[in-house]
Design a protein around this motif. Structure first.
Motif, mmCIF file in Angstrom:
data_model
loop_
_atom_site.group_PDB
_atom_site.id
_atom_site.type_symbol
_atom_site.label_atom_id
_atom_site.label_comp_id
_atom_site.label_asym_id
_atom_site.label_seq_id
_atom_site.Cartn_x
_atom_site.Cartn_y
_atom_site.Cartn_z
ATOM 1 N N ARG A 101 38.097 48.409 -20.453
ATOM 2 C CA ARG A 101 36.954 49.201 -20.910
ATOM 3 C C ARG A 101 36.210 48.494 -22.031
ATOM 4 N N THR A 102 35.027 49.001 -22.337
ATOM 5 C CA THR A 102 34.212 48.428 -23.412
ATOM 6 C C THR A 102 34.496 49.102 -24.749
ATOM 7 N N PHE A 103 35.522 49.930 -24.828
ATOM 8 C CA PHE A 103 35.912 50.567 -26.083
ATOM 9 C C PHE A 103 37.429 50.728 -26.117
ATOM 10 N N ARG A 104 37.970 50.869 -27.345
ATOM 11 C CA ARG A 104 39.397 51.121 -27.557
ATOM 12 C C ARG A 104 39.521 52.177 -28.650
ATOM 13 N N VAL A 105 40.515 53.046 -28.511
ATOM 14 C CA VAL A 105 40.673 54.188 -29.409
ATOM 15 C C VAL A 105 41.871 53.968 -30.335
ATOM 16 N N TYR A 106 41.656 54.250 -31.623
ATOM 17 C CA TYR A 106 42.683 54.073 -32.657
ATOM 18 C C TYR A 106 42.704 55.296 -33.561
ATOM 19 N N ALA A 107 43.726 55.392 -34.389
ATOM 20 C CA ALA A 107 43.767 56.376 -35.470
ATOM 21 C C ALA A 107 43.771 55.611 -36.776
ATOM 22 N N ASP A 108 43.005 56.118 -37.757
ATOM 23 C CA ASP A 108 43.041 55.515 -39.086
ATOM 24 C C ASP A 108 44.330 55.961 -39.782
ATOM 25 N N PRO A 109 44.631 55.476 -40.979
ATOM 26 C CA PRO A 109 45.883 55.848 -41.642
ATOM 27 C C PRO A 109 46.056 57.346 -41.895
ATOM 28 N N ALA A 110 44.957 58.123 -41.933
ATOM 29 C CA ALA A 110 45.069 59.571 -42.116
ATOM 30 C C ALA A 110 45.101 60.314 -40.778
ATOM 31 N N GLY A 111 45.006 59.580 -39.668
ATOM 32 C CA GLY A 111 45.109 60.189 -38.354
ATOM 33 C C GLY A 111 43.796 60.476 -37.648
ATOM 34 N N HIS A 112 42.636 60.171 -38.270
ATOM 35 C CA HIS A 112 41.347 60.399 -37.618
ATOM 36 C C HIS A 112 41.155 59.384 -36.491
ATOM 37 N N PRO A 113 40.814 59.835 -35.290
ATOM 38 C CA PRO A 113 40.486 58.879 -34.230
ATOM 39 C C PRO A 113 39.182 58.139 -34.523
ATOM 40 N N PHE A 114 39.131 56.875 -34.140
ATOM 41 C CA PHE A 114 37.894 56.104 -34.165
ATOM 42 C C PHE A 114 37.951 55.103 -33.025
ATOM 43 N N CYS A 115 36.793 54.625 -32.609
ATOM 44 C CA CYS A 115 36.724 53.677 -31.505
ATOM 45 C C CYS A 115 36.127 52.363 -31.973
ATOM 46 N N LEU A 116 36.650 51.294 -31.447
ATOM 47 C CA LEU A 116 35.977 50.003 -31.520
ATOM 48 C C LEU A 116 35.255 49.848 -30.192
ATOM 49 N N CYS A 117 33.958 49.574 -30.267
ATOM 50 C CA CYS A 117 33.111 49.489 -29.069
ATOM 51 C C CYS A 117 32.480 48.111 -28.989
ATOM 52 N N ALA A 118 32.542 47.504 -27.811
ATOM 53 C CA ALA A 118 31.904 46.200 -27.622
ATOM 54 C C ALA A 118 30.400 46.368 -27.634
ATOM 55 N N CYS A 119 29.707 45.444 -28.318
ATOM 56 C CA CYS A 119 28.239 45.542 -28.352
ATOM 57 C C CYS A 119 27.620 44.778 -27.211
#
Length: 119
Positions: A101-119
């Motif tokens: 996929r063009t994105f990957r999903v992570y959690a920050d140290p406090a547990g909030h999800p965020f995505c890295l997205c290819a430009c």
């Protein structure tokens, strides 16, 4: 005509300075604030603010009973290189199965999800 502009995106967390430092490691910027509220001032972008939340319970992704409510999409040129950097800063992968996929999903140290997205 718009009647307002975004002043900041605010994330609740147990340790505002630590979480602001995590995101500063990813997007750059300067930290301002105290133990209860920290602004991450990102050049050319909106302020990301971090607010102390006693009793904070992190979201669970994906889960309807502890919804993420919102997340940040962070655009990067190289997903693999960016992934190494966010993992070194303390992120943890939430969805590592599909690497095509063009994105990957992570959690920050406090547990909030965020995505890295290819430009």
């Amino acid at each position: 005509m718009s009647m307002a502009k975004v002043g900041a995106v605010v994330l609740d967390c147990p340790d505002p300075r630590a979480l602001a430092g995590f995101y500063a490691g990813i997007v750059g910027g300067a930290l301002e604030g105290d133990d209860d509220w920290v602004d991450l001032k990102v050049p050319g972008g909106p302020v990301i603010a971090f607010q102390a939340a006693p009793g904070y319970v992190p979201p669970r992704w994906p889960a309807a009973d502890r919804s993420q409510q919102f997340h940040l999409d962070l655009t990067v040129e190289d997903l693999d290189a960016a992934e190494k950097e966010v993992l070194a800063l303390g992120a943890r992968p939430l969805d590592a199965e599909d690497r095509s996929r063009t994105f990957r999903v992570y959690a920050d140290p406090a547990g909030h999800p965020f995505c890295l997205c290819a430009c």
